[in-house]
Write a protein that holds these residues in place. Structure first.
Motif, mmCIF file in Angstrom:
data_model
loop_
_atom_site.group_PDB
_atom_site.id
_atom_site.type_symbol
_atom_site.label_atom_id
_atom_site.label_comp_id
_atom_site.label_asym_id
_atom_site.label_seq_id
_atom_site.Cartn_x
_atom_site.Cartn_y
_atom_site.Cartn_z
ATOM 1 N N LEU A 86 35.640 39.644 44.460
ATOM 2 C CA LEU A 86 34.338 39.788 43.791
ATOM 3 C C LEU A 86 33.231 40.110 44.794
ATOM 4 C CD1 LEU A 86 34.579 36.897 41.161
ATOM 5 C CD2 LEU A 86 34.564 39.377 40.707
ATOM 6 N N ARG A 87 33.289 39.491 45.974
ATOM 7 C CA ARG A 87 32.308 39.823 47.033
ATOM 8 C C ARG A 87 32.492 41.273 47.487
ATOM 9 N NH1 ARG A 87 33.505 34.554 48.571
ATOM 10 N NH2 ARG A 87 34.988 35.210 50.158
ATOM 11 N N GLN A 88 33.758 41.681 47.642
ATOM 12 C CA GLN A 88 34.024 43.070 48.052
ATOM 13 C C GLN A 88 33.556 44.047 46.977
ATOM 14 O OE1 GLN A 88 38.090 43.782 49.543
ATOM 15 N NE2 GLN A 88 38.257 41.551 49.793
ATOM 16 N N ALA A 123 31.130 47.389 47.222
ATOM 17 C CA ALA A 123 31.843 48.668 47.094
ATOM 18 C C ALA A 123 30.838 49.789 46.849
ATOM 19 C CB ALA A 123 32.855 48.596 45.962
ATOM 20 N N THR A 124 31.077 50.925 47.514
ATOM 21 C CA THR A 124 30.125 52.039 47.422
ATOM 22 C C THR A 124 30.709 53.268 46.747
ATOM 23 O OG1 THR A 124 30.751 52.731 49.656
ATOM 24 C CG2 THR A 124 28.815 51.290 49.446
ATOM 25 N N THR A 183 35.832 50.809 43.939
ATOM 26 C CA THR A 183 35.545 49.927 42.806
ATOM 27 C C THR A 183 36.760 49.833 41.886
ATOM 28 O OG1 THR A 183 33.197 50.486 42.899
ATOM 29 C CG2 THR A 183 33.997 49.559 40.841
ATOM 30 N N ALA A 184 37.370 50.969 41.585
ATOM 31 C CA ALA A 184 38.549 50.985 40.703
ATOM 32 C C ALA A 184 39.706 50.205 41.321
ATOM 33 C CB ALA A 184 38.967 52.416 40.406
ATOM 34 N N ALA A 243 41.363 46.774 39.784
ATOM 35 C CA ALA A 243 42.798 46.694 39.507
ATOM 36 C C ALA A 243 43.394 45.451 40.183
ATOM 37 C CB ALA A 243 43.510 47.956 39.976
ATOM 38 N N ARG A 244 42.999 45.229 41.433
ATOM 39 C CA ARG A 244 43.509 44.040 42.145
ATOM 40 C C ARG A 244 42.993 42.753 41.478
ATOM 41 N NH1 ARG A 244 47.340 41.450 43.551
ATOM 42 N NH2 ARG A 244 46.968 39.843 45.079
ATOM 43 N N LEU A 245 41.742 42.771 40.997
ATOM 44 C CA LEU A 245 41.191 41.613 40.297
ATOM 45 C C LEU A 245 41.995 41.286 39.035
ATOM 46 C CD1 LEU A 245 37.324 42.018 40.649
ATOM 47 C CD2 LEU A 245 38.644 39.963 41.183
#
Length: 173
Positions: A128-130, A134-135, A140-141, A145-147
């Motif tokens: 969530l911090r990453q 994310a830019t 972001t995608a 997906a990992r989340l």
């Protein structure tokens, strides 16, 4: 002659994991009762009532009776502190033909399940911090997906913690 009690050698056992206060124990018991064929159905009802009285429940029940015989198997789950009282009450329902009890230390499994849950939650916080930083759409995608995967791991770990906690909280009879 009893064997002498020998303390563990250096490096054997861990004070952190050997604490008596934090042990998780799974208990189970079995009892075989002899009753007359005409009593089987009534005893089966009494066993079910006993489970309720002990704040437990019937997991499975398979009972058959006839004039010439019958039998059955009933599986109960009762709160672990009520196991001894449940066994004593069951023994009053018929002639005890066989009785056994089993105890297993499941502390390591409990700790492992909790650690898995903590690790997955920590990974989710990190992701969530990453995601906040994310830019690019691609980054972001990938993080989203990992989340999703980590969320599934958290649910699985929560279920494992519930299962192992339930194993020490409720005894199988």
């Amino acid at each position: 002659e009893p064997l002498p009690l020998v303390p563990p050698g250096q490096g054997q056992g861990s004070p952190g994991s050997d604490s008596r206060d934090n042990r998780r124990i799974e208990r189970s018991a079995a009892i075989t009762l002899g009753v007359r064929p005409a009593q089987i159905d009534g005893v089966a009802r009494q066993v079910s009532d006993l489970a309720d009285a002990q704040q437990g429940f019937v997991v499975t029940s398979s009972v058959a009776s006839s004039r010439s015989g019958g039998g059955g198997t009933i599986t109960l789950r009762v709160p672990e502190p009520n196991l001894d009282a449940t066994m004593a009450e069951l023994a009053r329902l018929g002639a005890v033909r066989d009785r056994s009890q089993r105890t297993e230390d499941i502390t390591a499994q409990t700790v492992s399940a909790r650690d898995r849950l903590q690790d997955a939650r920590a990974e989710r916080r990190s992701l969530l911090r990453q995601l906040e930083d994310a830019t690019t759409l691609q980054a972001t995608a990938a993080l989203r997906a990992r989340l999703r995967d980590v969320s599934a791991e958290i649910e699985s770990a929560r279920a494992a913690v519930r299962r192992v906690t339930n194993r020490s909280a409720f005894a199988m009879v």
